[in-house]
Every structure is written in C-alpha cells, then in structure tokens.
Design a protein around this motif. Structure first.
Motif, PDB file in Angstrom:
ATOM      1  N   MET A  87      -0.233 -19.015   0.064  1.00  0.00           N
ATOM      2  CA  MET A  87      -0.802 -18.756  -1.263  1.00  0.00           C
ATOM      3  C   MET A  87       0.187 -19.223  -2.326  1.00  0.00           C
ATOM      4  O   MET A  87       0.864 -18.442  -2.985  1.00  0.00           O
ATOM      5  CB  MET A  87      -1.096 -17.258  -1.422  1.00  0.00           C
ATOM      6  CG  MET A  87      -2.181 -16.753  -0.505  1.00  0.00           C
ATOM      7  SD  MET A  87      -2.471 -14.980  -0.735  1.00  0.00           S
ATOM      8  CE  MET A  87      -3.859 -14.722   0.366  1.00  0.00           C
ATOM      9  N   GLU A  88       0.237 -20.510  -2.530  1.00  0.00           N
ATOM     10  CA  GLU A  88       1.274 -21.097  -3.373  1.00  0.00           C
ATOM     11  C   GLU A  88       1.045 -20.868  -4.860  1.00  0.00           C
ATOM     12  O   GLU A  88       1.983 -20.934  -5.648  1.00  0.00           O
ATOM     13  CB  GLU A  88       1.378 -22.599  -3.078  1.00  0.00           C
ATOM     14  CG  GLU A  88       1.800 -22.897  -1.642  1.00  0.00           C
ATOM     15  CD  GLU A  88       1.902 -24.381  -1.372  1.00  0.00           C
ATOM     16  OE1 GLU A  88       1.467 -25.171  -2.238  1.00  0.00           O
ATOM     17  OE2 GLU A  88       2.428 -24.747  -0.309  1.00  0.00           O
ATOM     18  N   GLU A  89      -0.193 -20.591  -5.276  1.00  0.00           N
ATOM     19  CA  GLU A  89      -0.478 -20.421  -6.689  1.00  0.00           C
ATOM     20  C   GLU A  89      -0.824 -18.971  -7.059  1.00  0.00           C
ATOM     21  O   GLU A  89      -1.127 -18.691  -8.215  1.00  0.00           O
ATOM     22  CB  GLU A  89      -1.631 -21.337  -7.105  1.00  0.00           C
ATOM     23  CG  GLU A  89      -1.302 -22.822  -6.963  1.00  0.00           C
ATOM     24  CD  GLU A  89      -2.386 -23.705  -7.526  1.00  0.00           C
ATOM     25  OE1 GLU A  89      -3.406 -23.160  -8.013  1.00  0.00           O
ATOM     26  OE2 GLU A  89      -2.232 -24.939  -7.488  1.00  0.00           O
ATOM     27  N   VAL A  90      -0.783 -18.092  -6.083  1.00  0.00           N
ATOM     28  CA  VAL A  90      -1.167 -16.701  -6.317  1.00  0.00           C
ATOM     29  C   VAL A  90       0.004 -15.780  -5.960  1.00  0.00           C
ATOM     30  O   VAL A  90       0.488 -15.807  -4.825  1.00  0.00           O
ATOM     31  CB  VAL A  90      -2.396 -16.314  -5.465  1.00  0.00           C
ATOM     32  CG1 VAL A  90      -2.729 -14.836  -5.644  1.00  0.00           C
ATOM     33  CG2 VAL A  90      -3.586 -17.185  -5.830  1.00  0.00           C
ATOM     34  N   PRO A  91       0.489 -14.959  -6.898  1.00  0.00           N
ATOM     35  CA  PRO A  91       1.509 -13.963  -6.548  1.00  0.00           C
ATOM     36  C   PRO A  91       0.948 -12.993  -5.496  1.00  0.00           C
ATOM     37  O   PRO A  91      -0.121 -12.412  -5.686  1.00  0.00           O
ATOM     38  CB  PRO A  91       1.784 -13.244  -7.872  1.00  0.00           C
ATOM     39  CG  PRO A  91       1.360 -14.214  -8.928  1.00  0.00           C
ATOM     40  CD  PRO A  91       0.185 -14.937  -8.346  1.00  0.00           C
ATOM     41  N   ALA A  92       1.666 -12.836  -4.401  1.00  0.00           N
ATOM     42  CA  ALA A  92       1.195 -11.981  -3.306  1.00  0.00           C
ATOM     43  C   ALA A  92       2.380 -11.282  -2.658  1.00  0.00           C
ATOM     44  O   ALA A  92       3.443 -11.881  -2.466  1.00  0.00           O
ATOM     45  CB  ALA A  92       0.445 -12.814  -2.263  1.00  0.00           C
ATOM     46  N   TYR A  93       2.201 -10.001  -2.350  1.00  0.00           N
ATOM     47  CA  TYR A  93       3.231  -9.289  -1.608  1.00  0.00           C
ATOM     48  C   TYR A  93       2.590  -8.243  -0.699  1.00  0.00           C
ATOM     49  O   TYR A  93       1.408  -7.908  -0.843  1.00  0.00           O
ATOM     50  CB  TYR A  93       4.277  -8.658  -2.532  1.00  0.00           C
ATOM     51  CG  TYR A  93       3.775  -7.636  -3.517  1.00  0.00           C
ATOM     52  CD1 TYR A  93       3.708  -6.285  -3.190  1.00  0.00           C
ATOM     53  CD2 TYR A  93       3.406  -8.010  -4.810  1.00  0.00           C
ATOM     54  CE1 TYR A  93       3.275  -5.342  -4.103  1.00  0.00           C
ATOM     55  CE2 TYR A  93       2.976  -7.078  -5.728  1.00  0.00           C
ATOM     56  CZ  TYR A  93       2.910  -5.752  -5.375  1.00  0.00           C
ATOM     57  OH  TYR A  93       2.479  -4.816  -6.279  1.00  0.00           O
ATOM     58  N   VAL A  94       3.378  -7.740   0.242  1.00  0.00           N
ATOM     59  CA  VAL A  94       2.907  -6.747   1.208  1.00  0.00           C
ATOM     60  C   VAL A  94       3.574  -5.418   0.889  1.00  0.00           C
ATOM     61  O   VAL A  94       4.802  -5.328   0.790  1.00  0.00           O
ATOM     62  CB  VAL A  94       3.241  -7.175   2.652  1.00  0.00           C
ATOM     63  CG1 VAL A  94       2.741  -6.115   3.645  1.00  0.00           C
ATOM     64  CG2 VAL A  94       2.627  -8.534   2.967  1.00  0.00           C
ATOM     65  N   LEU A  95       2.751  -4.398   0.706  1.00  0.00           N
ATOM     66  CA  LEU A  95       3.217  -3.067   0.305  1.00  0.00           C
ATOM     67  C   LEU A  95       2.899  -2.078   1.422  1.00  0.00           C
ATOM     68  O   LEU A  95       1.800  -2.095   1.969  1.00  0.00           O
ATOM     69  CB  LEU A  95       2.504  -2.653  -0.974  1.00  0.00           C
ATOM     70  CG  LEU A  95       3.000  -1.431  -1.746  1.00  0.00           C
ATOM     71  CD1 LEU A  95       4.340  -1.742  -2.400  1.00  0.00           C
ATOM     72  CD2 LEU A  95       1.988  -1.030  -2.806  1.00  0.00           C
ATOM     73  N   ASP A  96       3.868  -1.211   1.765  1.00  0.00           N
ATOM     74  CA  ASP A  96       3.563  -0.204   2.776  1.00  0.00           C
ATOM     75  C   ASP A  96       3.173   1.113   2.118  1.00  0.00           C
ATOM     76  O   ASP A  96       3.125   1.226   0.889  1.00  0.00           O
ATOM     77  CB  ASP A  96       4.715  -0.028   3.779  1.00  0.00           C
ATOM     78  CG  ASP A  96       5.950   0.640   3.180  1.00  0.00           C
ATOM     79  OD1 ASP A  96       5.878   1.188   2.056  1.00  0.00           O
ATOM     80  OD2 ASP A  96       7.007   0.626   3.837  1.00  0.00           O
TER      81      ASP A  96
END
Length: 276
Positions: free
Chosen positions: A112-121
C-alpha cells in the motif's frame, strides 16, 4: 468472574436507560437517572433480590441465559453485550493477545504505497507500519518500541500525537478508551493490558474520568483531521479493519476523498517519502 467490575457495569448501564426507551411510564420524580432496579429485574424476568445481589457484587455466577436477559433489558449494543459476557465469566471468544504479526499482513501494508497503513493490537501498541504511516504520524521507526502505544500518546505524550488537531484528540480519546474497555473485557487475563489500564488510571485524570463512564464500543470507521507540519491539514477516513483469524489485531488505513485537497496532500506526502 470480576464481580466488582460486573456490578459497576450493570449500575452504569442501568443509569443510561430511560423508562420511555423500554416502554415504561416515568412514574413521577426519580431520585437517580435511568431505570430502577425493580424495573430492570422485571424486564429481565428475574427476581428483584437476585438483581440487587448482582449489582452489589455478591450474586451467584450468572448463566448465559441470565446474561442474555440482562443485555436485552439494558438495551446493550453488540460490543457492550460481548463486554457483559466477558465480565460475567462467559467469554464469547478466546482471551489471547499475541505479539506476532502474520507475514501476509506485513506484505499487504508494504504494497500500500500511497495509503498510510499500520497494524494495531488490542493494547493499542503499533506492531507494524508502512512508510506512509510513519510519514503521517511523525517517524514511527525513531520511536522506542515501548512508546509506540497510541493510548499513551493521547493521554501522556501530546507531542507524539501532534498529527491530530485538538478537537480530534478529544473525540479520539473518548473512542479509544471505550475501545480499550471492550478489549479489557475480552482479554481479562492479559497482564500487559491490565498494567496499561492501571498506569493510565494513576497518571491521567482525563483517562480515569472516561474509564469511569463504562462506555464500551469497538472502534471501526471514523473521520479524522490530521495536521501535518509540511503538507498541512488532511481530512481522512480512518478505517479500522479486523484481521481474519486474529481477533487481537486490526489493520488501520487512512484514506481520503478522491480528488479532494486532502487527497492531493497525501500525494505530496508520498513524494516526501520517496525523496527522503
């Protein structure tokens, strides 16, 4: 079963329901807000004595049938119902928070090069992110692993939550505490989660105030206004998506309306990540 927390939740939810919402007459002046204990007992089909004991934290271990009846009487949402079951010792899912992130999920956010994305627990620790998320939120890779906790950012380290404007911080604070309480109900034996709540109750009066409301709501989609020091204001749609087969993880995406100034700002941010 956590009898004290169960009793507190019952009292807090009972005070929220009005007679009109359940089809009961007002019955003159009421000394306290919400329904009377006798009314909840009647709606749930149980004796007033039994319900009083539950509210006083000295009742027997409630069955699933009793919990279902209470959830209906108190007009609980789906998230609140799940929380009630966990507090009553009848969890609806396995209480386990893991610290690994599936490799497939890591690949997904990297693409996802153009979308800010992260994984949250479930503890609000950021477990993985892509370059756009780091650029939007102020350099996640330079933050100590133990400090990549969004709850601590909002309530204890405002400088780490500079990407949110002041009004947004207030809305997010309430939503995140309601979500964290839902997580605490789902994972009652997770020591790190309990330690986080204990820490925040001791150090943040604002957190303690919100925690005392017993609001329970899992975060899903919401709109956020992000203030970036270089590209300016970005009005985003923050999508919080559950990860299949991993109830303790969620994928968080920041998108914008196509063609909007905020969309253009995200594109400018993308160029910054490429040139850095």
């Amino acid at each position: 079963m956590n009898r004290d927390a169960f009793a507190e939740f019952l009292r807090a939810r009972r005070a929220r329901v009005t007679p009109a919402e359940v089809g009961l007459p007002e019955g003159g002046r009421r000394r306290t807000p919400g329904l009377r204990r006798q009314e909840i007992a009647q709606l749930a089909g149980m004796s007033i004595d039994y319900y009083i004991r539950l509210e006083q934290g000295r009742g027997p271990h409630p069955s699933r049938q009793v919990l279902n009846a209470l959830a209906r009487a108190l007009m609980l949402s789906q998230d609140e119902r799940a929380h009630l079951f966990h507090l009553g010792g009848q969890p609806l899912e396995s209480p386990l928070i893991r610290e690994d992130v599936p490799e497939s999920l890591l690949h997904l956010i990297s693409f996802m090069e153009e979308v800010p994305a992260y994984v949250l627990d479930a503890r609000y620790d950021i477990r993985a992110w892509n370059p756009m998320a780091s650029a939007l939120m102020g350099g996640l890779e330079s933050t100590e692993p133990g400090q990549r906790n969004v709850i601590r950012w909002v309530f204890m380290s405002p400088e780490l939550a500079e990407h949110l404007d002041d009004e947004e911080k207030g809305r997010f604070a309430r939503a995140s505490v309601a979500d964290l309480r839902a997580a605490a109900g789902r994972y009652p034996d997770d020591r790190a989660l309990r330690a986080l709540v204990t820490e925040m109750l001791a150090l943040s009066p604002h957190f303690a105030e919100l925690w005392a409301t017993h609001e329970v709501k899992v975060r899903r989609e919401q709109r956020k206004r992000v203030v970036h020091p270089v590209v300016g204001v970005i009005d985003t749609i923050c999508q919080v998506m559950p990860v299949p087969d991993r109830e303790d993880l969620r994928l968080v995406l920041y998108t914008t309306e196509p063609g909007s100034p905020s969309h253009q700002a995200l594109r400018e941010l993308r160029q910054l990540t490429l040139s850095s």
